[in-house]
Structure formats: structure tokens, C-alpha cells
Design a protein around this motif. Structure first.
Motif, PDB file in Angstrom:
ATOM      1  N   GLY A  63       0.815  -1.210   0.000  1.00 59.77           N
ATOM      2  CA  GLY A  63       0.000   0.000   0.000  1.00 59.77           C
ATOM      3  C   GLY A  63       0.853   1.265   0.000  1.00 59.77           C
ATOM      4  O   GLY A  63       0.520   2.249  -0.666  1.00 59.77           O
ATOM      5  N   PHE A  66       2.191   1.764  -3.507  1.00 66.40           N
ATOM      6  CA  PHE A  66       1.141   2.285  -4.381  1.00 66.40           C
ATOM      7  C   PHE A  66       0.908   3.776  -4.106  1.00 66.40           C
ATOM      8  O   PHE A  66       0.755   4.575  -5.025  1.00 66.40           O
ATOM      9  CB  PHE A  66      -0.142   1.474  -4.187  1.00 66.40           C
ATOM     10  CG  PHE A  66      -1.303   1.976  -4.994  1.00 66.40           C
ATOM     11  CD1 PHE A  66      -1.289   1.932  -6.383  1.00 66.40           C
ATOM     12  CD2 PHE A  66      -2.430   2.478  -4.363  1.00 66.40           C
ATOM     13  CE1 PHE A  66      -2.369   2.385  -7.134  1.00 66.40           C
ATOM     14  CE2 PHE A  66      -3.519   2.934  -5.098  1.00 66.40           C
ATOM     15  CZ  PHE A  66      -3.482   2.895  -6.483  1.00 66.40           C
ATOM     16  N   GLY A  69       3.425   5.945  -5.647  1.00 66.39           N
ATOM     17  CA  GLY A  69       3.421   5.954  -7.102  1.00 66.39           C
ATOM     18  C   GLY A  69       4.455   5.039  -7.727  1.00 66.39           C
ATOM     19  O   GLY A  69       4.715   5.130  -8.930  1.00 66.39           O
ATOM     20  N   ASP A  72       1.482   0.920 -10.340  1.00 63.41           N
ATOM     21  CA  ASP A  72       0.172   1.432 -10.745  1.00 63.41           C
ATOM     22  C   ASP A  72      -0.930   0.582 -10.115  1.00 63.41           C
ATOM     23  O   ASP A  72      -0.672  -0.406  -9.428  1.00 63.41           O
ATOM     24  CB  ASP A  72       0.057   1.468 -12.271  1.00 63.41           C
ATOM     25  CG  ASP A  72       0.181   0.089 -12.903  1.00 63.41           C
ATOM     26  OD1 ASP A  72       0.457  -0.879 -12.165  1.00 63.41           O
ATOM     27  OD2 ASP A  72       0.004  -0.014 -14.123  1.00 63.41           O
ATOM     28  N   GLU A  73      -2.177   0.965 -10.387  1.00 61.15           N
ATOM     29  CA  GLU A  73      -3.310   0.307  -9.743  1.00 61.15           C
ATOM     30  C   GLU A  73      -3.443  -1.154 -10.159  1.00 61.15           C
ATOM     31  O   GLU A  73      -3.736  -2.019  -9.333  1.00 61.15           O
ATOM     32  CB  GLU A  73      -4.602   1.067 -10.070  1.00 61.15           C
ATOM     33  CG  GLU A  73      -5.806   0.523  -9.339  1.00 61.15           C
ATOM     34  CD  GLU A  73      -7.070   1.317  -9.625  1.00 61.15           C
ATOM     35  OE1 GLU A  73      -8.119   0.894  -9.120  1.00 61.15           O
ATOM     36  OE2 GLU A  73      -7.001   2.340 -10.340  1.00 61.15           O
ATOM     37  N   ALA A  74      -3.204  -1.450 -11.415  1.00 65.17           N
ATOM     38  CA  ALA A  74      -3.323  -2.833 -11.888  1.00 65.17           C
ATOM     39  C   ALA A  74      -2.296  -3.726 -11.197  1.00 65.17           C
ATOM     40  O   ALA A  74      -2.619  -4.840 -10.746  1.00 65.17           O
ATOM     41  CB  ALA A  74      -3.153  -2.881 -13.403  1.00 65.17           C
ATOM     42  N   GLU A  75      -1.070  -3.242 -11.117  1.00 64.13           N
ATOM     43  CA  GLU A  75      -0.029  -4.037 -10.453  1.00 64.13           C
ATOM     44  C   GLU A  75      -0.328  -4.169  -8.961  1.00 64.13           C
ATOM     45  O   GLU A  75      -0.136  -5.227  -8.369  1.00 64.13           O
ATOM     46  CB  GLU A  75       1.336  -3.378 -10.656  1.00 64.13           C
ATOM     47  CG  GLU A  75       2.477  -4.223 -10.126  1.00 64.13           C
ATOM     48  CD  GLU A  75       3.841  -3.641 -10.428  1.00 64.13           C
ATOM     49  OE1 GLU A  75       4.828  -4.258 -10.000  1.00 64.13           O
ATOM     50  OE2 GLU A  75       3.937  -2.580 -11.068  1.00 64.13           O
ATOM     51  N   TYR A  76      -0.844  -3.101  -8.345  1.00 59.73           N
ATOM     52  CA  TYR A  76      -1.201  -3.146  -6.925  1.00 59.73           C
ATOM     53  C   TYR A  76      -2.249  -4.219  -6.668  1.00 59.73           C
ATOM     54  O   TYR A  76      -2.111  -5.042  -5.768  1.00 59.73           O
ATOM     55  CB  TYR A  76      -1.715  -1.777  -6.467  1.00 59.73           C
ATOM     56  CG  TYR A  76      -2.316  -1.794  -5.081  1.00 59.73           C
ATOM     57  CD1 TYR A  76      -1.505  -1.874  -3.953  1.00 59.73           C
ATOM     58  CD2 TYR A  76      -3.702  -1.735  -4.897  1.00 59.73           C
ATOM     59  CE1 TYR A  76      -2.061  -1.887  -2.681  1.00 59.73           C
ATOM     60  CE2 TYR A  76      -4.255  -1.747  -3.636  1.00 59.73           C
ATOM     61  CZ  TYR A  76      -3.442  -1.826  -2.529  1.00 59.73           C
ATOM     62  OH  TYR A  76      -3.988  -1.846  -1.276  1.00 59.73           O
ATOM     63  N   LYS A  77      -3.322  -4.223  -7.494  1.00 55.25           N
ATOM     64  CA  LYS A  77      -4.393  -5.198  -7.299  1.00 55.25           C
ATOM     65  C   LYS A  77      -3.905  -6.617  -7.542  1.00 55.25           C
ATOM     66  O   LYS A  77      -4.272  -7.547  -6.811  1.00 55.25           O
ATOM     67  CB  LYS A  77      -5.575  -4.881  -8.215  1.00 55.25           C
ATOM     68  CG  LYS A  77      -6.349  -3.658  -7.746  1.00 55.25           C
ATOM     69  CD  LYS A  77      -7.530  -3.378  -8.651  1.00 55.25           C
ATOM     70  CE  LYS A  77      -8.305  -2.173  -8.157  1.00 55.25           C
ATOM     71  NZ  LYS A  77      -9.453  -1.856  -9.002  1.00 55.25           N
TER      72      LYS A  77
END
Length: 87
Positions: A63, A66, A69, A72-77
């Protein structure tokens, strides 16, 4: 003249008083150490880690990355899902 102080005089009584204080202080300190050790007060056998996530919690680190920065969001999820799937 001895004035009833015995053969050591006044300094004998002073020394005896100091030794008595040291003895009873040691007894009191021993009792405190034994009581705290039995309850786990000094991090002995009864130590419990603080509640909540540890600073090295993988989801927390992810977290933070993320939020900074770094990912990105896709990699985080994707990584979060992979962390939650692990055994």
C-alpha cells in the motif's frame, strides 16, 4: 568512656544500619524482580507483541508503494490478490 555503644562505638551502629538497609533493599528488589518476572512485566516469557499490523506487513508495504506511485493500480491489485492467496 563507652557511653553504651559497645566496643565499636557510634561508627559500628552506623555501619550496622547501612548493612541493614542494603539487606532489606536487596530483599525488596528480589521480590519485585520475582513478581514482575512471573507476570512477564519486563518482556520475559510473557511478552506479547503489540496489536495491529507489524511495520513489515507485506500488504502495508504494498500500500505504501502504491501511495508513493512506485506501482500502478493494476499491479497493486494483482500483487494484493497474490499476497492474499498465499498459504
Amino acid at each position: 568512656m563507652m557511653y553504651g555503644y559497645g566496643t565499636w562505638g557510634v561508627w559500628g551502629w552506623v555501619a550496622m544500619g547501612i548493612v541493614m538497609l542494603l539487606f532489606w533493599g536487596g530483599v525488596a528488589a528480589l521480590i519485585v524482580v520475582l513478581v514482575r518476572g512471573a507476570r512477564g512485566g519486563w518482556g520475559g516469557g510473557g511478552y506479547y507483541p503489540p496489536a495491529g499490523p507489524s511495520p513489515d506487513d507485506p500488504e502495508r508495504i504494498l500500500g505504501q508503494r502504491f501511495a508513493r506511485g512506485e506501482i500502478d493500480e493494476a499491479e497493486y491489485k494483482a500483487r494484493l490478490e497474490a499476497l492474499r492467496r498465499r498459504p
